[in-house]
Design a protein around this motif. Structure first.
Motif, PDB file in Angstrom:
ATOM      1  N   UNK A  61     -46.622  31.553-103.506  1.00 37.07           N
ATOM      2  CA  UNK A  61     -46.078  31.225-102.193  1.00 37.07           C
ATOM      3  C   UNK A  61     -47.140  30.675-101.245  1.00 37.07           C
ATOM      4  N   UNK A  62     -48.374  30.656-101.645  1.00 39.24           N
ATOM      5  CA  UNK A  62     -49.453  30.217-100.766  1.00 39.24           C
ATOM      6  C   UNK A  62     -49.184  28.820-100.232  1.00 39.24           C
ATOM      7  N   UNK A  63     -49.404  28.656 -98.946  1.00 38.43           N
ATOM      8  CA  UNK A  63     -49.251  27.345 -98.325  1.00 38.43           C
ATOM      9  C   UNK A  63     -48.002  27.182 -97.497  1.00 38.43           C
ATOM     10  N   UNK A  64     -46.987  28.030 -97.728  1.00 37.81           N
ATOM     11  CA  UNK A  64     -45.772  27.935 -96.924  1.00 37.81           C
ATOM     12  C   UNK A  64     -45.144  26.559 -97.010  1.00 37.81           C
ATOM     13  N   UNK A  65     -44.827  25.970 -95.846  1.00 40.68           N
ATOM     14  CA  UNK A  65     -44.214  24.645 -95.796  1.00 40.68           C
ATOM     15  C   UNK A  65     -45.248  23.558 -95.509  1.00 40.68           C
ATOM     16  N   UNK A  69     -54.009  22.588 -97.262  1.00 36.26           N
ATOM     17  CA  UNK A  69     -54.726  23.413 -96.292  1.00 36.26           C
ATOM     18  C   UNK A  69     -54.546  24.891 -96.552  1.00 36.26           C
ATOM     19  N   UNK A  70     -55.591  25.662 -96.267  1.00 36.34           N
ATOM     20  CA  UNK A  70     -55.563  27.106 -96.455  1.00 36.34           C
ATOM     21  C   UNK A  70     -55.676  27.809 -95.120  1.00 36.34           C
ATOM     22  N   UNK A  71     -55.188  29.041 -95.079  1.00 38.07           N
ATOM     23  CA  UNK A  71     -55.293  29.877 -93.894  1.00 38.07           C
ATOM     24  C   UNK A  71     -56.016  31.160 -94.264  1.00 38.07           C
ATOM     25  N   UNK A  73     -56.326  35.152 -94.525  1.00 35.62           N
ATOM     26  CA  UNK A  73     -55.228  36.083 -94.827  1.00 35.62           C
ATOM     27  C   UNK A  73     -54.489  36.597 -93.595  1.00 35.62           C
ATOM     28  N   UNK A  74     -55.209  36.901 -92.521  1.00 38.07           N
ATOM     29  CA  UNK A  74     -54.547  37.484 -91.353  1.00 38.07           C
ATOM     30  C   UNK A  74     -53.644  36.486 -90.628  1.00 38.07           C
ATOM     31  N   UNK A  75     -53.784  35.199 -90.942  1.00 38.47           N
ATOM     32  CA  UNK A  75     -52.944  34.194 -90.307  1.00 38.47           C
ATOM     33  C   UNK A  75     -51.882  33.641 -91.257  1.00 38.47           C
ATOM     34  N   UNK A  76     -51.711  34.304 -92.394  1.00 43.39           N
ATOM     35  CA  UNK A  76     -50.673  33.909 -93.341  1.00 43.39           C
ATOM     36  C   UNK A  76     -49.370  34.627 -92.995  1.00 43.39           C
ATOM     37  N   UNK A  77     -48.313  33.857 -92.831  1.00 48.40           N
ATOM     38  CA  UNK A  77     -47.013  34.452 -92.554  1.00 48.40           C
ATOM     39  C   UNK A  77     -46.441  35.065 -93.825  1.00 48.40           C
ATOM     40  N   UNK A  78     -45.383  35.840 -93.667  1.00 49.55           N
ATOM     41  CA  UNK A  78     -44.800  36.548 -94.810  1.00 49.55           C
ATOM     42  C   UNK A  78     -44.438  35.591 -95.933  1.00 49.55           C
ATOM     43  N   UNK A  79     -43.981  34.369 -95.588  1.00 44.16           N
ATOM     44  CA  UNK A  79     -43.582  33.416 -96.621  1.00 44.16           C
ATOM     45  C   UNK A  79     -44.764  32.654 -97.206  1.00 44.16           C
ATOM     46  N   UNK A 282     -33.801  23.269 -95.912  1.00 46.51           N
ATOM     47  CA  UNK A 282     -33.531  22.477 -97.101  1.00 46.51           C
ATOM     48  C   UNK A 282     -34.571  22.666 -98.200  1.00 46.51           C
ATOM     49  N   UNK A 283     -35.790  23.017 -97.820  1.00 46.45           N
ATOM     50  CA  UNK A 283     -36.898  23.015 -98.765  1.00 46.45           C
ATOM     51  C   UNK A 283     -37.751  24.261 -98.643  1.00 46.45           C
ATOM     52  N   UNK A 284     -38.319  24.696 -99.742  1.00 40.28           N
ATOM     53  CA  UNK A 284     -39.430  25.635 -99.754  1.00 40.28           C
ATOM     54  C   UNK A 284     -40.497  25.070-100.678  1.00 40.28           C
ATOM     55  N   UNK A 285     -41.726  25.545-100.521  1.00 37.95           N
ATOM     56  CA  UNK A 285     -42.815  25.028-101.336  1.00 37.95           C
ATOM     57  C   UNK A 285     -43.538  26.158-102.052  1.00 37.95           C
ATOM     58  N   UNK A 286     -44.045  25.847-103.217  1.00 34.02           N
ATOM     59  CA  UNK A 286     -44.844  26.770-104.007  1.00 34.02           C
ATOM     60  C   UNK A 286     -46.073  26.022-104.535  1.00 34.02           C
ATOM     61  N   UNK A 287     -47.029  26.788-105.087  1.00 34.00           N
ATOM     62  CA  UNK A 287     -48.235  26.212-105.678  1.00 34.00           C
ATOM     63  C   UNK A 287     -48.388  26.757-107.093  1.00 34.00           C
ATOM     64  N   UNK A 288     -48.542  25.872-108.068  1.00 30.86           N
ATOM     65  CA  UNK A 288     -48.703  26.306-109.456  1.00 30.86           C
ATOM     66  C   UNK A 288     -50.031  27.032-109.617  1.00 30.86           C
TER      67      UNK A 288
END
Length: 399
Positions: A61-65, A69-71, A73-79, A282-288
């Motif tokens: 789930x890293x990266x959200x929408x 770019x990376x964030x 950990x403390x600024x990563x939202x639940x998604x 409409x969309x969600x994103x994932x990272x392999x």
């Protein structure tokens, strides 16, 4: 097999996203995993989207929408967080939106919805986005967060600015960063105020402060600020878009509105059909997380994978040959992917469904024979990942 996409459809392009469904149907048939951008795969079939949702180990789930770019950990939202860190934070968020808390908010939501519709019911006209779909969920979430009524106008302004897609220019990115900084400072002040209270209010912010993660640890202030912003953005925008999409489909075919007005048992059916037919997100994103394969298409480690719920929810193999149609006779659709699936199933779904139910009931009680304005032209909300009309002007017989 190398993905071949003769249509050059790019789901992140606002122009392509404006009216995507014919292209999505073609992709499901001919190229269910395409490559709209270098290093980006686009998944359109229901079975493949559902598979990726379930397999969080292969598809992070890293990266959200965000495409890149990376964030920290403390600024990563639940998604944007994977297990095992995801579980304890999700549990706190679920506690914040527990069924008992939602039930306790229902009288407030019903009173607010009645007042919101009453404000225009006697005029014979309204923009059901600006006058109902936007203000109701925005006010409800600020109430549940514990934002003082005196601050809500400013809070709503911040929300509107953060929802607006401003990432296309340097000035827009700078403006959004300034808004987020002001918003974060406000939430930090709310945290500080609660710490100084002997009996802080029972609201979402207080719950995030006091619920234990594990082994005596708690969310940091920055994590609370991040998750509050996520709760605001996710719940507010999804509910607004769902409300707008549902009302558009009911009113553009007046007999649908009358059917639901005369048979309130159709309300949950109409809501789920709207979620399926025009998914508000409409969309969600994932990272392999490693080299893998999906539907015969190789996916390389660290490639971004875009999941099209909008396409999956119109897959004729799952929802029948009329999947492109909004149909009140389809029955209660329970297997759509509008709220995701698996470990990251949307935690705000029950609250969203309740708010839309109450908003529709209030409108049905007070507004008869609504018609979309003659000069109406459908314009989708600007952000490529969301779907709903920006405006919905209607005329009706004043109550």
């Amino acid at each position: 097999m190398t993905p071949e996409n003769p249509h050059t459809f790019n789901p992140t392009d606002p122009i392509d996203a404006e009216d995507p469904y014919d292209e999505l149907e073609e992709l499901r048939r001919t190229c269910p995993v395409s490559e709209p951008l270098p290093g980006v795969k686009f998944v359109t079939r229901f079975e493949d989207v559902a598979h990726v949702f379930r397999d969080w180990e292969t598809y992070s789930n890293a990266g959200g929408l965000r495409l890149s770019g990376d964030k920290p950990p403390e600024k990563q939202t639940l998604n944007e967080i994977d297990p095992p860190r995801h579980g304890p934070i999700r549990r706190i968020m679920l506690t914040s939106l527990a069924p008992a808390r939602i039930r306790s908010a229902e009288p407030y939501i019903r009173d607010l919805a009645a007042k919101t519709v009453d404000a225009f019911a006697g005029t014979g006209h309204a923009d059901l986005v600006e006058d109902l779909a936007v203000p109701l969920p925005s006010t409800v979430i600020t109430h549940m967060l514990g934002v003082p009524e005196s601050d809500r106008e400013q809070f709503h302004a911040w929300t509107a600015d953060m929802v607006e897609d401003k990432a296309t220019s340097e000035g827009g990115r700078r403006q959004r960063a300034e808004v987020e900084e002001a918003f974060d400072a406000y939430i930090q002040d709310q945290i500080d105020q609660r710490r100084a209270m002997d009996e802080p209010p029972e609201d979402i912010i207080s719950t995030m402060m006091t619920e234990e993660l594990s082994n005596g640890t708690y969310l940091t202030d920055q994590e609370i600020v991040t998750q509050v912003r996520f709760a605001l953005m996710a719940g507010n925008e999804t509910t607004t878009n769902l409300t707008a999409n549902l009302l558009y489909e009911l009113i553009r075919e007046p007999e649908r509105y009358e059917r639901v007005r005369n048979d309130r048992d159709l309300i949950p059916i109409a809501i789920e059909e709207s979620l399926r037919h025009d998914s508000p997100v409409q969309l969600m994103m994932r990272t392999a997380t490693g080299d893998t394969e999906l539907a015969g298409c190789p996916i390389s480690e660290k490639e971004r994978v875009i999941l099209s719920m909008g396409s999956a929810n119109r897959d004729t193999d799952v929802f029948g040959p009329d999947a492109d149609q909004f149909n009140l006779d389809r029955g209660l659709v329970k297997n759509h992917l509008a709220f995701g699936l698996g470990a990251h199933l949307c935690i705000g779904a029950p609250l969203a469904r309740l708010q839309v139910t109450i908003a529709l009931e209030a409108l049905l009680d007070r507004v008869a024979d609504p018609r979309i304005a003659d000069d109406f032209v459908y314009e989708k909300v600007r952000f490529f990942g969301f779907r709903a009309p920006q405006h919905l002007p209607v005329t009706f017989t004043p109550s």
